[in-house]
Design a protein around this motif. Structure first.
Motif, PDB file in Angstrom:
ATOM      1  N   PHE A 245      68.573  40.816  40.287  1.00 53.93           N
ATOM      2  CA  PHE A 245      67.372  41.596  39.658  1.00 53.93           C
ATOM      3  C   PHE A 245      68.175  42.640  38.740  1.00 53.93           C
ATOM      4  O   PHE A 245      68.341  43.847  38.236  1.00 53.93           O
ATOM      5  N   GLN A 246      69.290  43.306  39.772  1.00 59.01           N
ATOM      6  CA  GLN A 246      70.879  44.551  39.348  1.00 59.01           C
ATOM      7  C   GLN A 246      71.533  44.043  38.402  1.00 59.01           C
ATOM      8  O   GLN A 246      71.683  45.254  37.850  1.00 59.01           O
ATOM      9  N   ALA A 247      71.572  42.635  38.164  1.00 60.84           N
ATOM     10  CA  ALA A 247      72.208  42.122  36.572  1.00 60.84           C
ATOM     11  C   ALA A 247      71.196  42.245  35.714  1.00 60.84           C
ATOM     12  O   ALA A 247      71.800  43.269  34.253  1.00 60.84           O
ATOM     13  N   VAL A 248      69.480  42.199  35.919  1.00 55.28           N
ATOM     14  CA  VAL A 248      68.370  42.615  34.858  1.00 55.28           C
ATOM     15  C   VAL A 248      68.726  44.565  34.373  1.00 55.28           C
ATOM     16  O   VAL A 248      68.859  44.547  33.224  1.00 55.28           O
ATOM     17  N   ILE A 249      69.138  44.851  35.327  1.00 54.45           N
ATOM     18  CA  ILE A 249      69.064  46.639  35.256  1.00 54.45           C
ATOM     19  C   ILE A 249      69.780  46.949  34.756  1.00 54.45           C
ATOM     20  O   ILE A 249      70.496  47.542  33.543  1.00 54.45           O
ATOM     21  N   ALA A 250      71.211  46.108  34.591  1.00 52.48           N
ATOM     22  CA  ALA A 250      72.348  46.393  33.913  1.00 52.48           C
ATOM     23  C   ALA A 250      72.571  46.159  32.706  1.00 52.48           C
ATOM     24  O   ALA A 250      73.011  46.624  31.964  1.00 52.48           O
ATOM     25  N   VAL A 251      72.351  45.039  32.145  1.00 55.02           N
ATOM     26  CA  VAL A 251      72.116  44.712  31.115  1.00 55.02           C
ATOM     27  C   VAL A 251      70.772  45.195  30.598  1.00 55.02           C
ATOM     28  O   VAL A 251      71.820  46.086  29.302  1.00 55.02           O
ATOM     29  N   TRP A 252      70.186  45.413  30.706  1.00 53.68           N
ATOM     30  CA  TRP A 252      69.060  46.765  29.957  1.00 53.68           C
ATOM     31  C   TRP A 252      69.768  48.338  29.278  1.00 53.68           C
ATOM     32  O   TRP A 252      69.927  48.387  28.349  1.00 53.68           O
ATOM     33  N   GLN A 253      70.456  48.221  30.326  1.00 55.64           N
ATOM     34  CA  GLN A 253      71.863  49.622  30.612  1.00 55.64           C
ATOM     35  C   GLN A 253      72.456  49.176  29.397  1.00 55.64           C
ATOM     36  O   GLN A 253      72.669  50.950  28.614  1.00 55.64           O
ATOM     37  N   LEU A 254      73.484  48.590  29.239  1.00 54.07           N
ATOM     38  CA  LEU A 254      74.311  48.182  27.756  1.00 54.07           C
ATOM     39  C   LEU A 254      73.300  48.404  27.023  1.00 54.07           C
ATOM     40  O   LEU A 254      73.755  48.189  25.560  1.00 54.07           O
ATOM     41  N   GLU A 255      72.467  47.517  26.629  1.00 58.88           N
ATOM     42  CA  GLU A 255      71.598  47.593  25.584  1.00 58.88           C
ATOM     43  C   GLU A 255      70.902  48.641  24.656  1.00 58.88           C
ATOM     44  O   GLU A 255      70.680  48.636  23.904  1.00 58.88           O
TER      45      GLU A 255
END
Length: 377
Positions: A245-255
Motif C-alpha cells: 500500500f505504501q508503495a502504491v501511494i509512493a508511485v502515485w506521488q511520483l507519477e
C-alpha cells in the motif's frame, strides 16, 4: 548570483533538512492513531503550500560552478535518507501489525503517511542520486526505489525520459488534454516496458542477451524481493499488504509529479524523426521557496533537463522568457491534477500561450496532441 563561499555555509543548506522532521512525526502519530494520522499529508502538502504563500518565490541562483566539496551539507541529507526511511518502513510494519490501538483502517492510514514520505521525499532523493556518477549514490538510489517496488524508474528515467522527453517515445510526457486518470495507468504499463527495452537494447549493442548478469533488472528484482520477504517476516501477510500500500501511494506521488512537470510541452519535430534539442522551455518551472526546500529544488525542472548532472543546490531558476511557469508549487498542482476539469481550466490556457510564445509558426498541433509524430530516431 550567490557566490560559492556562501553556498557552502551550513545555514544555506539547513532548510533542505526540514524533511527529516517527518520521521519523528510519523513515529508520534503511529503511537496515537486516530485523527492524528492526518498530520502526515498535512505536514507535507498543506504546510509547505502555506509556507509558499508566506515566503513567496526564490529567484536567486547559486553559482553553478560551485565545486562538490562546497556541497557537503546538501549531499548529506540525501545520503542519510535511505537508512532512516528503511528503518521507518519496516519498524512500522512490525509495530502496526502488533499495536492493539490501531484498527485495520488506521494501519492503512498510517501507511498512507509512510507512502507520502517514501514517495514525495524518498523517490525525489533517489532521483537526485541516480543522476550522480559515484557508486554509493547510485546504490542508495536503487535501494530507495526498491522500498517502493519501482526500481525500473532509474532505467526509464535515465535511458528514456531524459533522451526522449517531449516526444512520442517518452511515456511520462503528459499530452495536452490528457487527464491524470488516463495518464497514470498508461505510464505504469509503458514505463516498465520502455525501461526493460532500453536496457535490453544497451546490452544488445554490446553483444549480450537481456539475461546477462549485468542487466540491472536482476538487481532490481532481487532488491524488491528482499523487501517483500522482510515485510512478510516482520508482519506476515498484513505486513506485505501494508508495504504494498505504501508503495502504491509512493508511485502515485511520483507519477503525479511526472504528470505536471511536462504537461502539454513538446519538442518541435524537425522531420524524418528528428527533434530539436531539449531546452528549458520543455519543462514547467516553479520558483516557490518552501516547496523547493521540501523537494530539493525539483521544481527547477527546466534547468534539470537542460543540465541533468547539476546537483540540486546549483539548479538555476529560469525566468518566464526562457521557461513556462507553474502558478503554484508542486503540492498544489498535484492536488489540482487529481481533478481533471480544474487542471485543464488552469493549465490548458497556459499550454496554448506557451505554444504562441515559442512556436508561433506551428498552426497544426493535432499530431502533437495525439502523439502522432514519428518516434525519434
Amino acid at each position: 548570483m550567490t557566490p560559492a563561499a556562501q553556498v557552502a555555509r551550513i545555514t544555506r543548506a539547513l532548510p533542505f533538512w526540514l524533511s527529516l522532521g517527518l520521521f519523528p512525526l510519523i513515529a508520534f502519530v503511529a503511537g496515537q492513531g486516530g485523527w492524528w494520522l492526518i498530520l502526515m499529508p498535512l505536514s507535507t502538502w498543506w504546510l509547505f503550500t502555506g509556507l509558499d504563500a508566506v515566503l513567496g518565490l526564490e529567484l536567486e541562483n547559486a553559482d553553478p560552478e560551485t565545486p562538490d566539496e562546497h556541497l557537503f551539507w546538501y549531499r548529506l541529507v540525501t545520503l542519510v535518507w535511505f537508512p532512516l526511511q528503511f528503518v521507518t518502513i519496516f519498524a512500522l510494519i512490525w509495530y502496526a501489525t502488533r499495536a492493539p490501538h490501531l484498527s485495520t483502517a488506521e494501519q492503512f492510514g498510517l501507511f498512507f503517511g509512510v507512502g507520502v514520505i517514501s514517495g514525495t521525499i524518498g523517490i525525489t532523493y533517489a532521483h537526485e542520486m541516480m543522476h550522480q556518477k559515484n557508486t554509493l549514490e547510485r546504490w542508495l538510489a536503487d535501494l530507495l526505489l526498491a522500498t517502493v517496488l519501482y526500481s525500473h524508474f532509474r532505467s526509464e528515467h535515465l535511458l528514456v525520459h531524459h533522451r526522449y522527453v517531449g516526444t512520442t517515445r517518452d511515456p511520462v510526457t503528459a499530452r495536452y488534454n490528457e487527464g491524470f486518470h488516463r495518464f497514470f495507468p498508461r505510464v505504469l504499463r509503458q514505463s516498465l516496458t520502455s525501461a526493460f527495452t532500453a536496457e535490453k537494447a544497451m546490452l544488445a549493442r554490446k553483444g549480450k542477451p537481456w539475461s546477462h548478469p549485468s542487466n540491472p533488472f536482476w538487481r532490481y528484482w532481487a532488491l524488491q524481493a528482499a523487501c517483500l520477504a522482510l515485510a512478510f517476516a516482520l508482519g506476515g501477510w498484513m505486513g506485505v499488504a501494508l508495504f504494498l500500500f505504501q508503495a502504491v501511494i509512493a508511485v502515485w506521488q511520483l507519477e503525479l509529479t511526472n504528470y505536471i512537470e511536462h504537461y502539454g510541452l513538446t519538442r518541435r519535430h524537425l522531420g524524418d524523426g528528428k527533434y530539436e534539442h531539449v531546452l528549458p522551455r520543455h519543462s514547467w518551472n516553479a520558483a516557490h521557496k518552501a516547496s523547493n526546500w521540501l523537494l530539493i529544488n525539483l521544481q527547477r525542472h527546466s534547468d534539470h533537463h537542460y543540465k541533468p548532472d547539476r546537483r540540486f543546490p546549483l539548479l538555476q531558476n529560469h525566468s518566464d522568457e526562457d521557461a513556462p511557469q507553474l502558478p503554484y508549487g508542486y503540492p498544489v498542482m498535484t492536488m489540482a491534477a487529481m481533478i481533471p476539469p480544474l487542471w485543464k481550466r488552469v493549465m490548458n490556457p497556459r499550454v496554448r500561450e506557451w505554444r504562441r510564445h515559442y512556436y508561433p509558426d506551428i498552426t497544426d498541433w493535432h499530431p502533437y496532441n495525439k502523439g502522432l509524430n514519428p518516434a525519434p530516431r
